[in-house]
Design an enzyme around this catalytic site. Sequence first.
Site, PDB file in Angstrom:
ATOM      1  N   ARG A  28      -9.884   0.091   8.383  1.00  0.00           N
ATOM      2  CA  ARG A  28      -9.466  -1.281   8.626  1.00  0.00           C
ATOM      3  C   ARG A  28     -10.534  -2.085   9.339  1.00  0.00           C
ATOM      4  O   ARG A  28     -10.324  -3.273   9.582  1.00  0.00           O
ATOM      5  CB  ARG A  28      -8.224  -1.278   9.515  1.00  0.00           C
ATOM      6  CG  ARG A  28      -6.919  -1.565   8.779  1.00  0.00           C
ATOM      7  CD  ARG A  28      -5.825  -1.259   9.757  1.00  0.00           C
ATOM      8  NE  ARG A  28      -4.608  -1.974   9.558  1.00  0.00           N
ATOM      9  CZ  ARG A  28      -3.528  -1.458   8.969  1.00  0.00           C
ATOM     10  NH1 ARG A  28      -3.571  -0.269   8.435  1.00  0.00           N
ATOM     11  NH2 ARG A  28      -2.423  -2.145   8.906  1.00  0.00           N
ATOM     12  N   LYS A  73       0.828  -1.211   0.000  1.00  0.00           N
ATOM     13  CA  LYS A  73       0.000   0.000   0.000  1.00  0.00           C
ATOM     14  C   LYS A  73       0.866   1.267   0.000  1.00  0.00           C
ATOM     15  O   LYS A  73       0.610   2.190  -0.766  1.00  0.00           O
ATOM     16  CB  LYS A  73      -0.934   0.014   1.217  1.00  0.00           C
ATOM     17  CG  LYS A  73      -1.923  -1.161   1.224  1.00  0.00           C
ATOM     18  CD  LYS A  73      -2.932  -1.055   2.357  1.00  0.00           C
ATOM     19  CE  LYS A  73      -2.331  -1.222   3.743  1.00  0.00           C
ATOM     20  NZ  LYS A  73      -1.863  -2.596   4.028  1.00  0.00           N
TER      21      LYS A  73
HETATM   22  P1  ADP Z   1       0.819  -2.424   7.563  1.00  0.00           P
HETATM   23  O1  ADP Z   1      -0.284  -2.110   6.581  1.00  0.00           O
HETATM   24  O2  ADP Z   1       2.050  -2.943   6.887  1.00  0.00           O
HETATM   25  O3  ADP Z   1       0.362  -3.228   8.742  1.00  0.00           O
HETATM   26  P2  ADP Z   1       0.626   0.234   8.727  1.00  0.00           P
HETATM   27  O4  ADP Z   1       1.706   1.218   8.861  1.00  0.00           O
HETATM   28  O5  ADP Z   1      -0.560   0.575   7.896  1.00  0.00           O
HETATM   29  O6  ADP Z   1       1.347  -1.072   8.191  1.00  0.00           O
HETATM   30  O7  ADP Z   1       0.075  -0.160  10.179  1.00  0.00           O
HETATM   31  C1  ADP Z   1       0.920  -0.504  11.256  1.00  0.00           C
HETATM   32  C2  ADP Z   1       0.108  -0.652  12.545  1.00  0.00           C
HETATM   33  O8  ADP Z   1      -0.532   0.607  12.861  1.00  0.00           O
HETATM   34  C3  ADP Z   1      -1.058  -1.644  12.476  1.00  0.00           C
HETATM   35  O9  ADP Z   1      -0.643  -2.958  12.753  1.00  0.00           O
HETATM   36  C4  ADP Z   1      -1.984  -1.084  13.568  1.00  0.00           C
HETATM   37  O10 ADP Z   1      -1.532  -1.414  14.859  1.00  0.00           O
HETATM   38  C5  ADP Z   1      -1.822   0.415  13.415  1.00  0.00           C
HETATM   39  N1  ADP Z   1      -2.830   0.991  12.480  1.00  0.00           N
HETATM   40  C6  ADP Z   1      -2.574   1.667  11.327  1.00  0.00           C
HETATM   41  N2  ADP Z   1      -3.723   2.048  10.720  1.00  0.00           N
HETATM   42  C7  ADP Z   1      -4.739   1.606  11.513  1.00  0.00           C
HETATM   43  C8  ADP Z   1      -6.166   1.655  11.432  1.00  0.00           C
HETATM   44  N3  ADP Z   1      -6.793   2.253  10.396  1.00  0.00           N
HETATM   45  N4  ADP Z   1      -6.873   1.082  12.428  1.00  0.00           N
HETATM   46  C9  ADP Z   1      -6.269   0.497  13.477  1.00  0.00           C
HETATM   47  N5  ADP Z   1      -4.947   0.398  13.614  1.00  0.00           N
HETATM   48  C10 ADP Z   1      -4.171   0.939  12.652  1.00  0.00           C
END
Ligand code: ADP
Length: 214
Positions: A89, A14
């Site tokens: 998410r 992403k």
């Molecule tokens: P990836 O998609 O590789 O897991 P991200 O940087 O998007 O990496 O997310 C890392 C962490 O941040 C997730 O595992 C979660 O703990 C938190 N996180 C990010 N976006 C959300 C979201 N929309 N809702 C809940 N937790 C989130």
Amino acid sequence: MDTIILLGAPGAGKGTLAEGVRAATDFIHVSTGDMLRAAIKAGTSTGLEAKAFMEKGELVPDEVILRIVRERLAQGKATDRYMFDGFPRTLEQARGLDETLAELNGRVNQVFLLEVPTPVIVSRLSGRRICKSCGAVYHVTNIPSKVEGVCDQCGGPLYQRPDDSEETVLNRLEVYQRQTASLIDFYETKGVLVRINAGTTPRDATAELLSKLA
Ligand code: ADP
Ligand code: ZN
């Protein structure tokens, strides 16, 4: 306010795709993961709330996420176009986004589902390395730096994100299946889901996405 969403398992690419789309369009990239990591670094109350969840690979509570996204959109203009990466998410977040956009006369135009086979995802995440100084992303075998452990661009040290360790990766994939995969149906029913083959190279996946952008 037009918005598009990049949906897919952790490691689907992403962030990489978002960078390609941002460079080719006027979409503003909003990554909740990046916003949370910045909050942790800055030591804000949001960062403190989020840290323990992130380290375990669990989702940060919906109300925290919806708050930071609303704050971000409230700073924007009606003509802005946003690209969300890693958000929503959960169904609760998707409904919260719809409510917020309704108030701003916006809508979700397209949702790009990045499809990647699970073994590819596990290898991508556990081999991922990031520059501590500039944030550039590498992979031990797919995109190695010229000198091991050192950033090509700025000479900074490379590190593994704490949640990219193999155990946490498996948990993040399980969390995706349990909590995020239901969004595929949610957006398919609304008629806005677009599937992208993201198991190829970043270049091909970005080209496919751009060709399907309405
Ligand atoms: P990836 O998609 O590789 O897991 P991200 O940087 O998007 O990496 O997310 C890392 C962490 O941040 C997730 O595992 C979660 O703990 C938190 N996180 C990010 N976006 C959300 C979201 N929309 N809702 C809940 N937790 C989130
Ligand atoms: Zn660097």
